[in-house]
Design a protein around this motif. Structure first.
Motif, PDB file in Angstrom:
ATOM      1  N   GLN A   1       0.826  -1.203   0.000  1.00  0.00           N
ATOM      2  CA  GLN A   1       0.000   0.000   0.000  1.00  0.00           C
ATOM      3  C   GLN A   1       0.861   1.253   0.000  1.00  0.00           C
ATOM      4  OE1 GLN A   1      -3.207  -0.258  -0.352  1.00  0.00           O
ATOM      5  NE2 GLN A   1      -3.198  -2.497  -0.171  1.00  0.00           N
TER       6      GLN A   1
ATOM      7  N   GLY B   1       2.242   5.413  -3.046  1.00  0.00           N
ATOM      8  CA  GLY B   1       1.135   4.561  -2.675  1.00  0.00           C
ATOM      9  C   GLY B   1       0.049   5.335  -1.968  1.00  0.00           C
ATOM     10  N   SER B   2      -0.641   4.656  -1.094  1.00  0.00           N
ATOM     11  CA  SER B   2      -1.829   5.212  -0.461  1.00  0.00           C
ATOM     12  C   SER B   2      -1.519   5.976   0.816  1.00  0.00           C
ATOM     13  CB  SER B   2      -2.833   4.090  -0.176  1.00  0.00           C
ATOM     14  OG  SER B   2      -2.265   3.087   0.661  1.00  0.00           O
TER      15      SER B   2
END
Length: 114
Positions: free
Chosen positions: A1, A26-27
Motif C-alpha cells: 500500500q 502509494g496510499s
C-alpha cells in the motif's frame, strides 16, 4: 500500500554534509509522522528525527542543532540534512511511516570517516 525509498547515503567526512531523502508512494494520506531512524551494527535502532502527528519537526538530542529536516508534502518527501556528523552517525538510516501498518524503507548506508 505504501512504499518508502531512502536515498542519499554514502561516505561523508566529519565536518561535511550529507542529505538523505525519503520518498513515499502509494496510499499515503499524510507525511505527518514520517520519521528517520538509524541502526549501527550491534546496536539498537534509534530515533533520529521526524515529523510529529501534527507535522512539527522533532530531533533527538544527539543530532539537535546539526541535523535538519525539510519537507516537500506534495512530493511526499522528507529530507534529512546531516551537518558535521561524527563517526557515531555511521549507520543504516531508515525511513518510517505509521499508517494502517508500520511501513519501513529499505535503508540507506551512511558512513562517516575521514
Amino acid at each position: 500500500q505504501v512504499q518508502l525509498v531512502e536515498s542519499g547515503g554514502g561516505l561523508v567526512q566529519p565536518g561535511g554534509s550529507l542529505t538523505l531523502s525519503c520518498v513515499a508512494s502509494g496510499s499515503m494520506y499524510s507525511i505527518n509522522g514520517m520519521t528517520w531512524y538509524r541502526q549501527a551494527p550491534g546496536k539498537q535502532r534509534e530515533l533520529v528525527a521526524g515529523l510529529t502527528r501534527d507535522g512539527s519537526p522533532t530531533y533527538s538530542d544527539f543530532v539537535k542543532g546539526r541535523f535538519t529536516l525539510s519537507v516537500d508534502s506534495p512530493k511526499k518527501t522528507v529530507y534529512l540534512q546531516m551537518n558535521n556528523p561524527n563517526p557515531e552517525a555511521t549507520a543504516v538510516y531508515y525511513c518510517y511511516w505509521p499508517g494502517l501498518f508500520d511501513y519501513w524503507g529499505q535503508g540507506t548506508q551512511v558512513t562517516v570517516s575521514s
